[in-house]
Design an enzyme around this catalytic site. Structure first.
Site: not given
Ligand code: GRF
Length: 179
Positions: A135, A55, A133, A82-83, A99
């Site tokens: 989110d 990774r 971490g 995760i990065l 998020h």
């Molecule tokens: C979004 O709800 C974002 O918050 C989550 O993944 C979803 C991505 O949606 N991390 P899209 O690919 O931008 O339509």
């Protein structure tokens, strides 16, 4: 200049493009991510884990590719891996994520399902700086989203995404103006 990482449908990427933000490169961990088609006019590349020894190697290659394209700010727009530090150290405090919850509540990949299962009255959207971490990292913007009677994962996620499409470009603009 902005680089965007995607894994899915890319509606948040579309919101960044529609806002006229200077997106120059879009990368994905999935070769067949529908989001890549939205960026056909930009530099795109996929970095699948299976093509690398680790990774960390994959993340280093992805970071190098973004830097070669002049990227200074990275936005995770539905990027579902995760990065590792090999990526994050190349963009210190310059990686943003959107998020679908009011972090720190409901981190992780199933936030919408988990908020419905928990019976919360309000879900939400958070844009934050990415650290190592899940989110976690400093919060830039947050907004509440009501949960309605009869909501399904689909209806609630659609309402959340409407807010995401406004909040994510606003947060990116704030960061660009602050520099
Ligand atoms: C979004 O709800 C974002 O918050 C989550 O993944 C979803 C991505 O949606 N991390 P899209 O690919 O931008 O339509």
């Amino acid at each position: 200049m902005i680089g965007v990482l995607v894994s899915g449908t890319g509606t948040n990427l579309q919101a960044l493009l529609d806002a006229g933000l200077p997106v120059v490169a879009v990368a994905s961990n999935k070769r067949d991510a529908p989001a890549l088609a939205r960026a056909a006019h930009l530099a795109t590349a996929s970095f699948e884990l299976g093509d690398y020894d680790s990774r960390a190697d994959r993340d280093a290659a992805m970071a190098a590719w973004l830097q070669e394209h002049g990227v200074e700010l990275v936005v995770l727009a539905g990027y579902m891996h995760i990065l590792t530090p090999s990526f994050l150290t190349r963009f210190p405090e310059r990686v943003l994520n959107v998020h679908p919850s009011l972090l720190p509540a409901f981190p992780g990949a199933h936030a919408v399902e988990e908020q419905l299962a928990a019976g919360v009255d309000e879900a939400g959207v958070t844009v934050h700086i990415v650290d190592e971490g899940v989110d976690s990292g400093p919060i830039l913007l947050q907004e509440r989203v009501p949960v309605r009677d009869g909501d399904t994962v689909e209806t609630l996620h659609a309402r959340i995404k409407e807010i995401e499409h406004r909040l994510l470009p606003a947060a990116v603009e704030e960061i660009l103006c602050a520099r």
